[in-house]
Design a protein around this motif. Structure first.
Motif, PDB file in Angstrom:
ATOM      1  N   LYS A 182     -10.761 -12.396  -7.554  1.00  0.00           N
ATOM      2  CA  LYS A 182     -10.465 -11.737  -8.829  1.00  0.00           C
ATOM      3  C   LYS A 182     -10.676 -10.237  -8.650  1.00  0.00           C
ATOM      4  N   ILE A 183      -9.924  -9.449  -9.432  1.00  0.00           N
ATOM      5  CA  ILE A 183     -10.034  -7.992  -9.332  1.00  0.00           C
ATOM      6  C   ILE A 183     -10.263  -7.392 -10.712  1.00  0.00           C
ATOM      7  N   LYS A 184     -11.223  -6.488 -10.774  1.00  0.00           N
ATOM      8  CA  LYS A 184     -11.417  -5.664 -11.962  1.00  0.00           C
ATOM      9  C   LYS A 184     -11.203  -4.211 -11.580  1.00  0.00           C
ATOM     10  N   ILE A 185     -10.589  -3.451 -12.473  1.00  0.00           N
ATOM     11  CA  ILE A 185     -10.438  -2.012 -12.316  1.00  0.00           C
ATOM     12  C   ILE A 185     -11.391  -1.344 -13.317  1.00  0.00           C
ATOM     13  N   LEU A 186     -12.293  -0.524 -12.822  1.00  0.00           N
ATOM     14  CA  LEU A 186     -13.340   0.074 -13.652  1.00  0.00           C
ATOM     15  C   LEU A 186     -13.202   1.597 -13.650  1.00  0.00           C
ATOM     16  N   PHE A 215      -0.740  -2.934  -8.613  1.00  0.00           N
ATOM     17  CA  PHE A 215      -1.059  -3.303  -7.231  1.00  0.00           C
ATOM     18  C   PHE A 215      -2.172  -4.346  -7.197  1.00  0.00           C
ATOM     19  N   ALA A 216      -3.119  -4.250  -8.120  1.00  0.00           N
ATOM     20  CA  ALA A 216      -4.196  -5.249  -8.192  1.00  0.00           C
ATOM     21  C   ALA A 216      -3.628  -6.628  -8.526  1.00  0.00           C
ATOM     22  N   GLN A 217      -2.658  -6.657  -9.437  1.00  0.00           N
ATOM     23  CA  GLN A 217      -2.025  -7.928  -9.801  1.00  0.00           C
ATOM     24  C   GLN A 217      -1.303  -8.532  -8.597  1.00  0.00           C
ATOM     25  N   LYS A 218      -0.588  -7.689  -7.856  1.00  0.00           N
ATOM     26  CA  LYS A 218       0.111  -8.176  -6.661  1.00  0.00           C
ATOM     27  C   LYS A 218      -0.889  -8.703  -5.634  1.00  0.00           C
ATOM     28  N   PHE A 219      -2.026  -8.011  -5.507  1.00  0.00           N
ATOM     29  CA  PHE A 219      -3.066  -8.441  -4.569  1.00  0.00           C
ATOM     30  C   PHE A 219      -3.527  -9.860  -4.900  1.00  0.00           C
ATOM     31  N   GLU A 263       1.629  -1.158   3.713  1.00  0.00           N
ATOM     32  CA  GLU A 263       2.858  -0.361   3.777  1.00  0.00           C
ATOM     33  C   GLU A 263       3.369  -0.061   2.366  1.00  0.00           C
ATOM     34  N   GLU A 264       3.184  -1.010   1.458  1.00  0.00           N
ATOM     35  CA  GLU A 264       3.593  -0.815   0.073  1.00  0.00           C
ATOM     36  C   GLU A 264       2.774   0.295  -0.597  1.00  0.00           C
ATOM     37  N   LEU A 265       1.569   0.518  -0.075  1.00  0.00           N
ATOM     38  CA  LEU A 265       0.670   1.522  -0.644  1.00  0.00           C
ATOM     39  C   LEU A 265       0.674   2.830   0.143  1.00  0.00           C
ATOM     40  N   ARG A 266       1.554   2.954   1.114  1.00  0.00           N
ATOM     41  CA  ARG A 266       1.553   4.128   1.998  1.00  0.00           C
ATOM     42  C   ARG A 266       1.671   5.431   1.214  1.00  0.00           C
ATOM     43  N   ASN A 267       2.431   5.433   0.129  1.00  0.00           N
ATOM     44  CA  ASN A 267       2.617   6.654  -0.659  1.00  0.00           C
ATOM     45  C   ASN A 267       1.558   6.832  -1.746  1.00  0.00           C
ATOM     46  N   TYR A 268       0.546   5.952  -1.741  1.00  0.00           N
ATOM     47  CA  TYR A 268      -0.539   6.022  -2.724  1.00  0.00           C
ATOM     48  C   TYR A 268      -1.878   6.007  -1.978  1.00  0.00           C
ATOM     49  N   LEU A 285      -4.745   3.081  -1.713  1.00  0.00           N
ATOM     50  CA  LEU A 285      -4.864   2.359  -0.454  1.00  0.00           C
ATOM     51  C   LEU A 285      -6.310   2.395   0.038  1.00  0.00           C
ATOM     52  N   PHE A 286      -6.922   3.574   0.004  1.00  0.00           N
ATOM     53  CA  PHE A 286      -8.308   3.710   0.445  1.00  0.00           C
ATOM     54  C   PHE A 286      -9.233   2.823  -0.384  1.00  0.00           C
ATOM     55  N   GLY A 287      -9.009   2.766  -1.688  1.00  0.00           N
ATOM     56  CA  GLY A 287      -9.834   1.922  -2.540  1.00  0.00           C
ATOM     57  C   GLY A 287      -9.715   0.450  -2.198  1.00  0.00           C
ATOM     58  N   PHE A 288      -8.482  -0.010  -1.991  1.00  0.00           N
ATOM     59  CA  PHE A 288      -8.280  -1.435  -1.690  1.00  0.00           C
ATOM     60  C   PHE A 288      -8.816  -1.800  -0.304  1.00  0.00           C
ATOM     61  N   GLU A 289      -8.521  -0.972   0.693  1.00  0.00           N
ATOM     62  CA  GLU A 289      -8.924  -1.365   2.047  1.00  0.00           C
ATOM     63  C   GLU A 289     -10.450  -1.334   2.209  1.00  0.00           C
TER      64      GLU A 289
END
Length: 350
Positions: free
Chosen positions: A4-8, A70-74, A83-88, A92-96
């Motif tokens: 599960k993902i939360k955005i805070l 992006f969180a929903q797709k995750f 690669e989908e996050l390359r321009n963001y 990207l740093f937050g997710f990885e």
């Protein structure tokens, strides 16, 4: 693995106004990503998304909407496509890093002497832009704390006064005792940049970051070919997200150094591309944080330690905020340390 993902979203407050070439920061908006195990919430991982207004290529008006998409797709894929996050890059740093924290279940994100508390990472002492008096006071404080490399942001006050500050340091400390870096943030014009570099070189400056505004590749290439002191690229790298673009920039400009900030320059995976291409061209590099809170700073430092850097890094920004997140990072003299004996948890009200 069902996650599960939360955005805070959070608003951080600087202890003291932070002067930059783009004005003065008093607040800082960040978004924390919380990954948790659907069956066992005690298994979790945090990442930080912290775009800089007017600087990050992904500092968009609908930033939070895109992040939630992006969180929903995750969650739908149970993984993310970098690669989908390359321009963001900040996303990207937050997710990885959230995923790395989740997988390790520890703030020791990689197994290194730094993470085990056996080694520190040498860092520079940062002097913020301000009046001559305020910058002078900051310099005195950094010297008393034992820093052997000081970085001054220049371009906000009269150049002659900035030279006086640098001259003061040189009159009291030789190059061997104290190294100096300066960051012009693109403040010099293309007509006077070379003459200013020549004057700075007389003070045995280690390097200058981004002497002219980004986007002027031909002018920057001319400067790097003629400069009497090393030039490091910073803002120039922002928005250069594909591998072919990175190669083209380095081949044309041929800087002496590049400065990498994962939130700005492609996350960890994108910065590793930059490093590989730079080293193939004998271009030096170092890592810098970009005003993240301690969650982002710890992730950058833990990753930096895996690279075995040889130069002091720009990782001394962990004490900036009144409402920072408690993480066992400590500055001892001129090094950043991780203390593995302190609590290995993150507490954020979700």
């Amino acid at each position: 693995m069902s996650i599960k993902i939360k955005i805070l979203p959070r608003l951080l407050h600087f202890k003291q106004p932070a002067g930059t070439s783009r004005g003065v920061y008093t607040i800082r908006k960040v978004w924390y990503i919380l990954l948790s195990n659907a069956a066992n919430p005690e298994l979790y991982g945090y990442g930080e998304c912290a775009p800089l207004p007017d600087l990050s290529c992904d500092a968009l008006p609908d930033y939070e909407d895109k992040l939630r998409l992006f969180a929903q797709k995750f969650t739908e894929r149970n993984n993310f496509d970098w690669e989908e996050l390359r321009n963001y890059p900040s996303m990207l740093f937050g997710f990885e890093t959230a995923l790395q924290h989740y997988q390790r279940q520890s703030l020791q994100l990689w197994d290194t002497p730094f993470a085990r508390g056996e080694e520190g990472i040498p860092i520079n002492g940062l002097i913020w832009m301000g009046s001559y008096e305020k910058m002078y006071q900051q310099i005195q404080k950094k010297i008393r704390k034992g820093f052997r490399l000081i970085k001054l942001k220049i371009g906000a006050i009269d150049f002659e006064e900035e030279l006086r500050l640098l001259t003061y340091i040189r009159e009291h400390f030789s190059k061997e005792q104290m190294e100096l870096r300066v960051d012009a943030n693109g403040a010099f014009s293309t007509t006077d940049a070379l003459s200013k570099l020549e004057r700075l070189a007389q003070l045995e400056i280690h390097s200058i970051e981004q002497p002219i505004k980004a986007g002027q590749w031909k002018e920057m290439a001319r400067l790097t070919a003629q400069t009497p002191l090393p030039i490091a690229l910073d803002e120039e790298l922002i928005g250069i997200n594909t591998l072919d673009e990175k190669k083209a920039l380095l081949d044309m400009i041929r800087p002496q150094y590049i400065i990498l900030k994962p939130s700005l320059h492609g996350g960890i995976v994108g910065c590793e591309e930059w490093i590989k291409e730079a080293e193939a061209r004998n271009i030096g590099w170092w890592i810098t944080s970009a005003l993240e809170s301690n969650i982002g700073l710890n992730a950058i430092a833990q990753w930096t330690a895996t690279l075995h850097p040889t130069l002091p890094q720009g990782l001394g920004t962990g004490m900036l905020f009144e409402d920072n997140i408690e993480i066992p990072l400590e500055i001892r003299e001129d090094q950043l340390w991780f203390n593995p004996n302190k609590p290995d948890t993150i507490c954020i009200d979700s």
